[in-house]
Design a protein around this motif. Structure first.
Motif, PDB file in Angstrom:
ATOM      1  N   UNK A 335       0.918  37.243 -20.142  1.00 56.16           N
ATOM      2  CA  UNK A 335       1.649  36.036 -20.591  1.00 56.16           C
ATOM      3  C   UNK A 335       3.646  35.966 -19.930  1.00 56.16           C
ATOM      4  N   UNK A 336       3.210  36.382 -18.775  1.00 55.65           N
ATOM      5  CA  UNK A 336       3.806  35.653 -17.600  1.00 55.65           C
ATOM      6  C   UNK A 336       3.770  34.376 -17.294  1.00 55.65           C
ATOM      7  N   UNK A 337       1.716  33.993 -17.021  1.00 58.99           N
ATOM      8  CA  UNK A 337       1.901  33.027 -16.891  1.00 58.99           C
ATOM      9  C   UNK A 337       1.855  31.860 -18.058  1.00 58.99           C
ATOM     10  N   UNK A 348       8.428  37.829 -24.645  1.00 57.49           N
ATOM     11  CA  UNK A 348       7.484  38.857 -24.729  1.00 57.49           C
ATOM     12  C   UNK A 348       7.409  39.462 -23.946  1.00 57.49           C
ATOM     13  N   UNK A 349       7.494  39.234 -22.354  1.00 56.88           N
ATOM     14  CA  UNK A 349       7.155  39.949 -21.191  1.00 56.88           C
ATOM     15  C   UNK A 349       8.474  40.815 -20.839  1.00 56.88           C
ATOM     16  N   UNK A 350       9.752  40.384 -20.879  1.00 52.92           N
ATOM     17  CA  UNK A 350      10.959  41.150 -21.188  1.00 52.92           C
ATOM     18  C   UNK A 350      10.563  42.487 -22.658  1.00 52.92           C
ATOM     19  N   UNK A 479      10.075  35.260 -10.875  1.00 50.17           N
ATOM     20  CA  UNK A 479       9.713  34.673 -11.126  1.00 50.17           C
ATOM     21  C   UNK A 479       8.905  35.551 -12.769  1.00 50.17           C
ATOM     22  N   UNK A 480       7.907  36.168 -12.391  1.00 48.49           N
ATOM     23  CA  UNK A 480       7.622  36.629 -13.906  1.00 48.49           C
ATOM     24  C   UNK A 480       7.032  38.789 -13.167  1.00 48.49           C
ATOM     25  N   UNK A 481       8.988  39.345 -12.870  1.00 48.31           N
ATOM     26  CA  UNK A 481       8.994  40.129 -12.466  1.00 48.31           C
ATOM     27  C   UNK A 481      10.447  40.633 -13.128  1.00 48.31           C
TER      28      UNK A 481
END
Length: 852
Positions: A335-337, A348-350, A479-481
């Motif tokens: 999802x992060x990608x 969704x990532x959050x 980024x994705x964190x």
């Protein structure tokens, strides 16, 4: 608003260019060439050359995507180009995805299981990612329900695994039973109220991320592409409703083996779909392990790929996609990608990163209706009723299950980076978004392991509570964190070995749970053992760190007590000793640096303390220090400010020892060190001392200008161990210090009249008592010549004098308490700091006989 629109336009232009690049590459012999990771190693300006002149201007001259990403992370881009970092990170993540997919991948075998215990099934198959076929659900579909299902979704599978969502079939969903294995779905828990930490059971809206089941109809001979059955790497359950199918299963992240078939990944054919890899358009030809199924529940763990082929007239399958503890990391990563090219996935990532997400899993779930499944929080089984008391074994099993699930859902840390490196320690830096809910007192922190090279065997480990980890605040460009913290910790000194290659890994511990260990950091090699670092802080006088011009805290005028900070870097080997050098800070004294000897480490309150003895009173000195270990000697440290010895003590208390009397310690290398390197070190330390220190130039005498005596010991001619002390009368100079006595070897000056400066044997005169002849130049000049050479006392041959009277020195009589040179002008002698005496010729001859 304008800035956001500009970013959006730039991103679309960027993606359009990549799509064009893909289209061009697709015209070549094979699209697979585009997956070659070397493509990503091109200069960024070449990869995005069509964008030069827009916001991505020519300043982005990076040799590859990795370097460009590093520039983003360290804020090395101009502010107006930071907007490009998200696209750069997307390219980098796709590059990593291709790299990992090119070296692994193998066919997966399908096993059957009649296991009735969900927890055991989870441990045996789902957690280790093994596809499994379970027996058919007891909640069989009626003919009426199947008819409704076909009428609602009367669409054949078009070569994909997407199927027809049952969201348009409310009647079918109302009668649907969700298999027990899929009821621990985290997606149903991502409700707006549940993620606030205050769930309202009566008014909580359904999660917007629920994956509604899909229906697949496959005609005879129709083949689907080899692909994931569910989006974002979720776990899939394919329930065979009727008919029969052939299947092949492929695991893209499994290690390949000689007996398995590996496939080459191909990137997606649009810029937004680069990360959607495909592996084969003819899976039943490329893969050999084909299996036929006509009933049961086919469970495909996260990231597993599958291709289906219809058998018989028609086959129907119901697909369930869910996310549980075993697949949560994969889903969040995918999802992060995806969020790089689809902003709607960001929420969704959050949500998956929320502290309030309930990640517990029922150990013994049961099937339930769709309405029950999609509501959260659920009514607990037996709620409102008296609960049956659990046995000790049940309690232990539940506790073990709880921590197993916690461990699976703890985030996996990205590889740490080495921020600073020493010979025996290292400072690591990593990002972590892990936090605990306020009020949670469970102990948590980080496990750090280090390995020799990339070896998986642990060479050392360290568990560090979160409270002692240094945080640099929220990470920028994570980024994705989401809500990631930039953390730093130093592995204690002595944990690592010099000249050794290491890699590092980090994991989280929380209570009894341990997260997956991060991937390995880049390998580093600790510096080799070397001589200690330079002592940059100059030594000072003990007793006052500010007033360094006057010696204090010593008992004698011939002593100075020095304080110094030890070297910050011991070179990777313990400091064995310190070499202290001194020089006179007066123009009429010997001004060359001289090594006084080796001094052992003597630490007091974090500082080194040295007592320097046998100095000339009423004289200004400078000192500097170097240290040495088993490897060698450091660069010499900074020189001290001028430090003056005293001139107030009683004469008989002050005694200066020179060469031949002063004990000089050459080194502090242990005698037990008998190796060649230790022998070379001893020789080197000895070579730093004055070579005349180890040579005998004459007899050892003691000279006192206060008692006006010269004493020496005769040789042991009888061999009985006894020698006789002989005392000779001398006449002290009127301007001689008369504050201390000296003991050292006697040496004759060259030339004998000491009329030249420097003396021809100046180096040998250093640290000794000089004998000079009278004549040619004034006596005071002879004394100053000896003093400037480093001599510590002067004996003047009285020549033709037969008594210490005016015939020997005008206007002076020893019997009256006068010293010779009484009538000389004081300013001529005011620079003299060493004892000066005169000796009658007969006694001089006696001394000269001692040289033989």
């Amino acid at each position: 608003f304008e800035e956001k629109m500009a970013v959006h336009s730039i991103r679309r232009l960027f993606l359009y260019f990549l799509s064009s690049l893909l289209a061009v590459s697709g015209q070549s012999d094979t699209a697979a060439s585009f997956t070659d990771v070397r493509m990503f190693n091109k200069p960024l300006s070449e990869l995005t050359k069509d964008l030069v002149g827009t916001s991505l201007n020519s300043q982005l001259q990076f040799p590859d995507v990795t370097t460009a990403l590093s520039a983003c992370q360290h804020e090395q881009l101009p502010k107006d180009e930071i907007k490009a970092c998200d696209n750069i990170r997307y390219l980098f993540d796709v590059k990593q995805l291709v790299e990992s997919s090119q070296s692994v991948g193998a066919e997966a075998s399908l096993q059957k299981s009649d296991e009735s215990s969900f927890s055991q099934l989870f441990v045996d198959f789902i957690e280790p990612r093994k596809p499994v076929l379970l027996k058919a659900s007891e909640d069989s579909w009626s003919e009426e329900n199947l008819l409704q299902l076909k009428q609602c979704s009367d669409v054949e599978t078009d070569g994909t695994l997407a199927g027809t969502s049952l969201s348009t079939c409310p009647d079918v969903l109302a009668s649907l039973k969700v298999p027990a294995i899929a009821t621990n779905d985290y997606m149903v828990r991502l409700t707006p109220c549940a993620l606030t930490g205050e769930p309202n059971k009566e008014a909580c809206l359904p999660s917007p991320f629920i994956q509604t089941p899909s229906f697949l109809q496959i005609r005879q001979g129709v083949t689907t592409d080899l692909n994931s059955a569910c989006p974002l790497g979720m776990t899939a359950v394919l329930e065979i409703l009727y008919g029969a199918i052939d299947i092949v299963i492929y695991d893209p992240v499994a290690p390949s083996s000689p007996s398995s078939h590996s496939l080459v990944p191909v990137l997606g054919n649009t810029a937004e779909m680069l990360h959607h890899l495909s592996y084969s358009s003819s899976p039943f030809t490329d893969l050999k392990h084909v299996q036929s199924l006509d009933e049961g529940l086919l469970v495909l763990p996260n990231e597993m790929l599958v291709a289906l082929r219809g058998r018989g007239e028609e086959s129907g399958l119901l697909k369930h996609c869910f996310t549980d503890a075993a697949s949560m990391h994969t889903v969040r990563q995918r999802a992060s990608l995806e969020a790089h090219v689809d902003s709607s996935t960001t929420s969704l990532v959050a949500a998956l990163s929320s502290l309030h997400l309930d990640t517990t899993m029922a150990r013994q779930p049961t099937s339930m209706s769709w309405a029950q499944h999609m509501s959260w929080p659920r009514k607990e089984e037996g709620e409102g009723k008296t609960r049956k008391r659990r046995s000790q074994s049940d309690w232990q099993a539940e506790t073990k299950w709880k921590w197993r699930i916690v461990a699976l859902t703890l985030p996996k840390i990205k590889p740490p980076t080495v921020k600073a490196l020493g010979r025996k320690n290292a400072t690591l830096n990593w990002l972590s978004g892990f936090q605990v809910v306020e009020g949670d007192t469970t102990e948590f922190g980080y496990n750090i392991t280090w390995h020799l090279g990339h070896d998986t065997q642990v060479a050392g480990n360290l568990s560090v509570p979160h409270s002692v980890i240094a945080s640099n605040g929220h990470a920028k460009f994570a980024f994705d964190d989401y809500n990631a913290f930039d953390l730093t910790h130093t592995i204690p000194d002595g944990s690592l070995l010099p000249s050794t290659e290491y890699s590092f890994r980090v994991s989280i511990f929380y209570g009894q749970a341990r997260s997956p260990t991060s991937s390995s950091s880049s390998t580093i090699t600790t510096p080799p053992v070397s001589p200690p670092g330079r002592m940059n802080s100059p030594p000072v006088v003990a007793g006052s760190l500010n007033e360094v011009s006057v010696a204090v805290a010593v008992d004698l005028d011939t002593q100075v007590s020095l304080l110094a900070y030890p070297p910050l870097d011991d070179g990777g080997s313990p400091v064995l000793g310190y070499l202290i050098e001194a020089r006179h800070d007066e123009p009429f004294m010997h001004g060359q640096w001289e090594v006084l000897g080796s001094y052992g480490p003597q630490l007091h309150d974090g500082m080194l303390r040295f007592l320097i003895d046998h100095l000339i009173p009423n004289t200004a000195y400078q000192f500097r220090i170097s240290s040495y270990n088993s490897v060698g000697v450091s660069a010499v440290g900074s020189a001290s400010a001028p430090i003056s010895t005293g001139f107030e003590g009683k004469q008989h208390d002050n005694h200066v020892h020179g060469h031949g009397k002063r004990d000089v310690i050459v080194h502090h290398v242990p005698d037990s060190d008998v190796g060649e390197s230790s022998a070379k070190l001893r020789d080197h330390l000895k070579s730093l001392l004055d070579p005349h220190l180890f040579q005998v130039h004459g007899p050892v005498i003691t000279l006192s200008d206060h008692t006006e005596t010269l004493t020496y010991n005769t040789l042991d001619t009888l061999g009985n161990g006894h020698s006789e002390q002989v005392s000779l009368a001398v006449w002290s100079g009127h301007w001689s210090p008369r504050r201390f006595q000296v003991t050292a070897e006697l040496i004759m000056t060259d030339p004998p009249l000491a009329e030249t400066r420097p003396l021809l044997n100046a180096r040998a005169v250093r640290g000794r008592i000089a004998l000079v002849e009278r004549g040619l130049v004034p006596l005071v000049e002879k004394v100053l010549h000896v003093q400037s050479a480093g001599g510590i006392g002067v004996i003047i041959d009285a020549g033709e004098c037969v008594a210490f009277n005016q015939m020997c020195s005008a206007g002076a009589e020893k019997r009256n308490g006068d010293g010779f040179g009484k009538l000389d002008m004081p300013r001529l002698w005011e620079r003299v700091r060493i004892p000066v005496v005169m000796l009658l010729r007969n006694d001089v001859d006696t001394l000269l006989a001692l040289f033989e």
